[in-house]
Design an enzyme around this catalytic site. Sequence first.
Site, PDB file in Angstrom:
ATOM      1  N   SER A   1     -11.632   0.705  -6.036  1.00  0.00           N
ATOM      2  CA  SER A   1     -11.290   1.172  -7.387  1.00  0.00           C
ATOM      3  C   SER A   1     -12.460   1.197  -8.361  1.00  0.00           C
ATOM      4  O   SER A   1     -12.347   0.766  -9.516  1.00  0.00           O
ATOM      5  CB  SER A   1     -10.159   0.325  -7.991  1.00  0.00           C
ATOM      6  OG  SER A   1      -9.024   0.506  -7.245  1.00  0.00           O
TER       7      SER A   1
ATOM      8  N   THR B   1       2.866   2.049  -2.218  1.00  0.00           N
ATOM      9  CA  THR B   1       4.172   1.749  -2.816  1.00  0.00           C
ATOM     10  C   THR B   1       4.168   2.026  -4.320  1.00  0.00           C
ATOM     11  O   THR B   1       5.219   2.219  -4.909  1.00  0.00           O
ATOM     12  CB  THR B   1       4.540   0.265  -2.595  1.00  0.00           C
ATOM     13  OG1 THR B   1       3.385  -0.524  -2.897  1.00  0.00           O
ATOM     14  CG2 THR B   1       4.966   0.006  -1.168  1.00  0.00           C
ATOM     15  N   ASP B   2       2.977   2.023  -4.944  1.00  0.00           N
ATOM     16  CA  ASP B   2       2.975   2.093  -6.425  1.00  0.00           C
ATOM     17  C   ASP B   2       3.566   3.398  -6.946  1.00  0.00           C
ATOM     18  O   ASP B   2       4.364   3.407  -7.877  1.00  0.00           O
ATOM     19  CB  ASP B   2       1.587   1.784  -7.028  1.00  0.00           C
ATOM     20  CG  ASP B   2       0.466   2.740  -6.641  1.00  0.00           C
ATOM     21  OD1 ASP B   2       0.677   3.603  -5.751  1.00  0.00           O
ATOM     22  OD2 ASP B   2      -0.632   2.609  -7.228  1.00  0.00           O
TER      23      ASP B   2
ATOM     24  N   ASP C   1      -4.245   0.365  -9.661  1.00  0.00           N
ATOM     25  CA  ASP C   1      -5.663   0.027  -9.833  1.00  0.00           C
ATOM     26  C   ASP C   1      -6.000  -0.220 -11.298  1.00  0.00           C
ATOM     27  O   ASP C   1      -6.659  -1.201 -11.649  1.00  0.00           O
ATOM     28  CB  ASP C   1      -6.544   1.165  -9.292  1.00  0.00           C
ATOM     29  CG  ASP C   1      -6.209   1.507  -7.857  1.00  0.00           C
ATOM     30  OD1 ASP C   1      -5.513   0.712  -7.198  1.00  0.00           O
ATOM     31  OD2 ASP C   1      -6.634   2.583  -7.390  1.00  0.00           O
TER      32      ASP C   1
ATOM     33  N   GLY D   1     -16.394   4.817  -3.469  1.00  0.00           N
ATOM     34  CA  GLY D   1     -15.763   5.411  -2.281  1.00  0.00           C
ATOM     35  C   GLY D   1     -15.366   4.388  -1.238  1.00  0.00           C
ATOM     36  O   GLY D   1     -15.092   4.723  -0.095  1.00  0.00           O
TER      37      GLY D   1
ATOM     38  N   GLU E   1       0.842  -1.202   0.000  1.00  0.00           N
ATOM     39  CA  GLU E   1       0.000   0.000   0.000  1.00  0.00           C
ATOM     40  C   GLU E   1       0.873   1.246   0.000  1.00  0.00           C
ATOM     41  O   GLU E   1       1.839   1.345   0.771  1.00  0.00           O
ATOM     42  CB  GLU E   1      -0.899  -0.038   1.237  1.00  0.00           C
ATOM     43  CG  GLU E   1      -2.300   0.400   0.975  1.00  0.00           C
ATOM     44  CD  GLU E   1      -3.043  -0.535   0.018  1.00  0.00           C
ATOM     45  OE1 GLU E   1      -3.077  -0.219  -1.195  1.00  0.00           O
ATOM     46  OE2 GLU E   1      -3.586  -1.545   0.479  1.00  0.00           O
TER      47      GLU E   1
ATOM     48  N   SER F   1     -25.776   7.455 -16.875  1.00  0.00           N
ATOM     49  CA  SER F   1     -25.498   6.394 -15.910  1.00  0.00           C
ATOM     50  C   SER F   1     -26.807   5.742 -15.499  1.00  0.00           C
ATOM     51  O   SER F   1     -27.857   6.398 -15.498  1.00  0.00           O
ATOM     52  CB  SER F   1     -24.806   7.018 -14.694  1.00  0.00           C
ATOM     53  OG  SER F   1     -25.056   6.271 -13.537  1.00  0.00           O
TER      54      SER F   1
HETATM   55  C1  GLA Z   1      -5.248   4.292  -4.222  1.00  0.00           C
HETATM   56  C2  GLA Z   1      -4.524   4.645  -5.508  1.00  0.00           C
HETATM   57  C3  GLA Z   1      -3.451   3.605  -5.833  1.00  0.00           C
HETATM   58  C4  GLA Z   1      -2.545   3.351  -4.634  1.00  0.00           C
HETATM   59  C5  GLA Z   1      -3.378   3.127  -3.368  1.00  0.00           C
HETATM   60  C6  GLA Z   1      -2.524   3.013  -2.139  1.00  0.00           C
HETATM   61  O1  GLA Z   1      -5.978   3.126  -4.402  1.00  0.00           O
HETATM   62  O2  GLA Z   1      -5.442   4.698  -6.571  1.00  0.00           O
HETATM   63  O3  GLA Z   1      -2.710   4.022  -6.947  1.00  0.00           O
HETATM   64  O4  GLA Z   1      -1.645   4.388  -4.465  1.00  0.00           O
HETATM   65  O5  GLA Z   1      -4.313   4.149  -3.162  1.00  0.00           O
HETATM   66  O6  GLA Z   1      -1.749   1.874  -2.197  1.00  0.00           O
END
Ligand code: GLA
Length: 388
Positions: free
Chosen positions: A124, A34-35, A170, A120, A32, A66
């Site tokens: 994602s 880290t991306d 994501d 929310g 988490e 929608s």
């Molecule tokens: C959100 C962002 C991701 C990532 C996470 C934390 O989901 O969209 O890119 O940074 O937070 O790991």
Amino acid sequence: MTPQELAELFRQNFQAQPEVFSAPGRVNLIGEHTDYNDGFVLPSAIGFYAHVAVSARADKKLSIRSTEFPDVYDFDLRNAPMKKLGAWCDYVLGVAIELASAGFGTTGANLLVHGEVPIGAGLSSSAALEVASALALLSLEGAELPLSAIAKLCQKAENEFVGARVGIMDQFVSCHGREAHAVLLDCRSLGYELVPIPDTVKLVISNTMVKHELSGGEYNLRREQCEQGVEILSRSYPHIKALRDVTGAQLAAQEESMPAVIYKRCLHVVQENERVLQTAERFRSGDLPGVGRLMRDSHQSLRDLYEVSCRELDIMVEAAEGLPGFIGGRMTGGGFGGCTVNLVRTGNAEAFSQAIASHYQEKTGIFPDIYICSPAHGAGAELKKAVV
Ligand code: GLA
């Protein structure tokens, strides 16, 4: 709603025959924050999808609707707003604008979107909508882009149009996820490996029902703090371009040279990257208790060092401890609300879900949604386009 039902609704709305494209949400098992530090992540796609029905228009207009919201958005692509509207259509519009600037936006389109991913919740929903929209719009051009390029384009739309400086995780897993697997992704090279997740375990996702808002300042602030860390560390180690390049020993040696808060953020990222690689290794060797320990460590680090947890997430994590079949759990996604992910023995998943829900409700007064999931296919695997 099935893709067929969505197509029917589309015909009623637009008097045209659509094609339907789908892309899933995700849950991150570990890795988490880290991306965006060029590091490693280990997410799975989950069986909640965003579906986008699309047909071409002869003019250059984009008409976006929608199934969940009453608003109707009509834009002329030649003078579409260049700033977000603060509405759900931003994700579709952002992707359309990115596609246009990459040379793909020549056709107008009718779009009807239906999202199954809870909004929310940190699962994602936005990446799912972006990827499904990109596939839908590209289909009108008769164009195909490699999935990783689609993921990058969608990330760019979210960074530049929506204004959330999210990493690539994501969108990437929404494209490349695979049933029964997690995706071990190197966010620098975008090289990835599928890590089998045994069907003896379920991913039980517990929604605190506290909403998280990514374009809110805290996420972007964490990114800036990481960048500050890199700036300070690179004075002593010029080869360091991102926290991915930093070893634990290098960081420890520089503790005094940086503000305490920056040190904590860096320490989380350096150790979390290690945990991701170890978790993949534990899955491969069948050491599930080892995976569980790493997930717990990750949560503590996100709570104490990275400071992106919240009371409700901590309560949900604690509520899982001691329940039969529980292997390990942690907050998942950006934080400040959203969900926890729990690795639970398949035979215990139902009872676990009920027990965690009632523990959480007792402590918070909030009734949580619980989803029992298994790793699912991403948009690239078989479900790109539904036949309607
Ligand atoms: C959100 C962002 C991701 C990532 C996470 C934390 O989901 O969209 O890119 O940074 O937070 O790991």
